[in-house]
Design a protein around this motif. Structure first.
Motif: not given
Length: 289
Positions: A245-264
């Motif tokens: 299996y593979c889970i998309d933990t990248n998208t789960a932490l991504k902001s709308v601009d494609g970077n890591l959300s600041e809160e994370y």
């Protein structure tokens, strides 16, 4: 003068005829001569025909196969059908893996009681603030060194593979990639694949989840989100090829601009924040199989 007559009397007794006597030795000699003659003819035929024995035995095998097939054909067809069904079922179980794992109904946090996380510096501190506290890893562990680097565990200083062989967890989550930008993506994937393949072969019933690498808060000279996306795409392909299996933990932490959300992101520690760890565990609980 009267002629004298010779009177010949016929005896009532029959003349003796030679009797035919049965001889056991004669029969033995006849049988022996017949056997020798047949054997000589058989050997002569074998010597003059190189395929003599092959033709003889092939004919016998064909006759036996024909006889068995005629008597048992319905049973053989039934057995073949059962094997085909099993094969199709097995293949369908492999193909049924959908990656990335889609969202599912949330499970209770007790799910983590049967989970183990393998990670490098990316999620190493997650156990301090979440229920996912069975963590195997170190700051020195990496994707490229995951097969050789030893970590300190309750079982001694051993490799990740050796540790999981002992623990035998039901669910294994793996996030490795702290060496991105320092090692080529292909080298990382190659070593990563070796670890996952070995685990999957050793314990096919173990649920292995490959966790995609989170984005960075901002691109640097060596690490960019474009490079991380390339790595994650290859992680997804690796999981599909191995059958895990593979889970998309990248998208789960991504902001709308494609970077890591600041809160994370924690500027103080230079690592993921506690909110990021909670987001990851929450994502896991809603993406299970």
């Amino acid at each position: 003068m009267a002629k004298s007559k010779n009177v010949q009397r016929i005896s009532n007794k029959k003349r003796g005829r030679p009797k035919v006597r049965f001889s056991i030795w004669g029969m033995i000699i006849i049988f022996a001569l017949s056997f020798i003659s047949c054997f000589v003819l058989y050997m002569v035929a074998a010597n003059f025909n190189d395929d003599f024995f092959t033709e003889e035995f092939d004919n016998i095998i064909v006759e036996e196969e024909t006889t068995v097939s005629a008597n048992d054909e319905p049973q053989q067809d039934s057995a073949s059908d059962e094997e085909a069904v099993e094969t199709v079922t097995s293949a369908s179980e492999t193909v049924s893996i959908t990656n990335p794992v889609p969202q599912s109904a949330a499970v209770d946090a007790s799910y983590f009681d049967n989970c183990c996380l393998v990670t490098d510096s990316t999620l190493l501190d997650i156990g301090s603030c979440t229920d996912l506290n069975d963590v195997i890893g170190s700051y020195k562990l990496s994707a490229s060194g995951c097969n050789t680097m030893k970590v300190d565990t309750n079982y001694g200083t051993v490799t990740v593979y050796e540790t999981l062989q002992i623990k035998k967890p039901m669910n294994v989550y793996i996030m490795l990639g702290s060496d991105i930008g320092a090692v080529s993506v292909d080298d990382m994937i190659s070593n990563y694949s070796t670890l996952v393949s070995n685990l999957h072969s050793y314990s096919p019933d173990m649920h292995i989840y490959i966790m995609q690498l989170p984005p960075v808060i901002a691109d640097t000279d060596t690490v960019t989100n474009e490079l991380i996306n390339e790595y994650n795409t290859k992680l997804l392909n690796m999981a599909n090829n191995i059958g895990v299996y593979c889970i998309d933990t990248n998208t789960a932490l991504k902001s709308v601009d494609g970077n890591l959300s600041e809160e994370y992101w924690s500027a103080e520690t230079g690592t993921l924040s506690e909110a990021a760890y909670n987001a990851v565990t929450g994502y896991i609980l809603t993406h299970t199989v």
